[in-house]
Design a protein around this motif. Structure first.
Motif, mmCIF file in Angstrom:
data_model
loop_
_atom_site.group_PDB
_atom_site.id
_atom_site.type_symbol
_atom_site.label_atom_id
_atom_site.label_comp_id
_atom_site.label_asym_id
_atom_site.label_seq_id
_atom_site.Cartn_x
_atom_site.Cartn_y
_atom_site.Cartn_z
ATOM 1 N N ASP A 123 0.833 -1.212 0.000
ATOM 2 C CA ASP A 123 0.000 0.000 0.000
ATOM 3 C C ASP A 123 0.863 1.256 0.000
ATOM 4 O O ASP A 123 0.545 2.242 -0.664
ATOM 5 C CB ASP A 123 -0.939 0.020 1.213
ATOM 6 N N LEU A 124 1.955 1.225 0.782
ATOM 7 C CA LEU A 124 2.861 2.375 0.818
ATOM 8 C C LEU A 124 3.499 2.624 -0.551
ATOM 9 O O LEU A 124 3.613 3.764 -1.008
ATOM 10 C CB LEU A 124 3.952 2.169 1.871
ATOM 11 N N ILE A 125 3.885 1.551 -1.213
ATOM 12 C CA ILE A 125 4.509 1.680 -2.534
ATOM 13 C C ILE A 125 3.490 2.209 -3.553
ATOM 14 O O ILE A 125 3.820 3.052 -4.389
ATOM 15 C CB ILE A 125 5.123 0.334 -2.976
ATOM 16 N N LYS A 126 2.267 1.751 -3.444
ATOM 17 C CA LYS A 126 1.204 2.223 -4.333
ATOM 18 C C LYS A 126 0.978 3.733 -4.130
ATOM 19 O O LYS A 126 0.879 4.495 -5.093
ATOM 20 C CB LYS A 126 -0.081 1.445 -4.038
ATOM 21 N N LEU A 127 0.921 4.155 -2.866
ATOM 22 C CA LEU A 127 0.775 5.588 -2.558
ATOM 23 C C LEU A 127 1.976 6.386 -3.049
ATOM 24 O O LEU A 127 1.841 7.474 -3.603
ATOM 25 C CB LEU A 127 0.610 5.795 -1.051
ATOM 26 N N ARG A 128 3.179 5.842 -2.820
ATOM 27 C CA ARG A 128 4.382 6.530 -3.279
ATOM 28 C C ARG A 128 4.335 6.751 -4.787
ATOM 29 O O ARG A 128 4.627 7.841 -5.275
ATOM 30 C CB ARG A 128 5.624 5.724 -2.913
ATOM 31 N N ASN A 129 3.951 5.733 -5.531
ATOM 32 C CA ASN A 129 3.872 5.867 -6.990
ATOM 33 C C ASN A 129 2.841 6.902 -7.411
ATOM 34 O O ASN A 129 3.050 7.667 -8.353
ATOM 35 C CB ASN A 129 3.576 4.510 -7.628
ATOM 36 N N GLN A 130 1.727 6.941 -6.691
ATOM 37 C CA GLN A 130 0.693 7.933 -6.974
ATOM 38 C C GLN A 130 1.252 9.342 -6.762
ATOM 39 O O GLN A 130 1.062 10.229 -7.591
ATOM 40 C CB GLN A 130 -0.507 7.687 -6.061
ATOM 41 N N TYR A 131 1.970 9.549 -5.647
ATOM 42 C CA TYR A 131 2.523 10.871 -5.371
ATOM 43 C C TYR A 131 3.701 11.198 -6.288
ATOM 44 O O TYR A 131 3.908 12.350 -6.631
ATOM 45 C CB TYR A 131 2.893 11.018 -3.882
#
Length: 179
Positions: free
Chosen positions: A145-153
């Motif tokens: 989930d953190l990696i998914k959020l990081r990619n979004q940002y």
């Protein structure tokens, strides 16, 4: 109907904006912009033919407090009739030349991306996603989930940087030839 009133004013800089309102000619109507936010600011336009000219010197705008403001652009005729032409939101930006304390001028997306990357980096040495100690539980956000959020940002920061550099915010243009 929008008259394209600016969405930002920078404190410490001269503010100039002219509006040509055919329904509210300067010979009959006076135009005032009312800003309400960190403080109350009222600016009345000068008349130049049928144009309404806002011209606020830098010595005045340097006292404007930075922040988000609501605005109401209003016309008043010679008989005292008042009509709202447009309403919306505007931001007053701090004058960088007047700031002496350190500031973090990164955008929300840049700050959030840095925080997410720091959490991911810190998590690289932790293998528990959940643990219990003396009837207390700690749940960590799953690394996926953190990696998914990081990619979004990361994408949001890239769009901001592209826009700031005058580039296409949607990425590369792919040209296709038909026929």
């Amino acid at each position: 109907m929008s008259y394209a009133f600016p969405k930002k004013i920078t404190a410490g800089l001269t503010f100039r904006h002219s509006i040509n309102l055919t329904a509210y000619p300067a010979s009959i109507w006076s135009i005032t912009i009312f800003l309400r936010g960190a403080t109350a600011i009222d600016i009345t336009a000068a008349k130049d033919g049928n144009l309404h000219i806002f011209n606020v010197p830098a010595d005045t705008t340097k006292n404007y407090k930075a922040g988000h403001y609501g605005y109401s652009l209003r016309a008043t005729d010679q008989n005292g009739n008042v009509e709202e032409i447009e309403a919306g939101a505007i931001e007053i930006i701090s004058d960088l030349a007047s700031l002496s304390d350190p500031i973090d001028s990164r955008t929300h997306a840049q700050k959030t991306l840095a925080a997410l990357e720091a959490v991911i980096e810190g998590r690289a040495t932790l293998d528990q996603e959940h643990y219990r100690l003396n009837n207390r539980e700690l749940w960590r956000t799953p690394l996926t989930d953190l990696i998914k959020l990081r990619n979004q940002y990361r994408n949001e920061v890239a769009r901001e940087q592209a826009k700031a550099n005058g580039q296409n915010i949607f990425g590369k243009v792919i040209r296709v030839r038909l026929g």
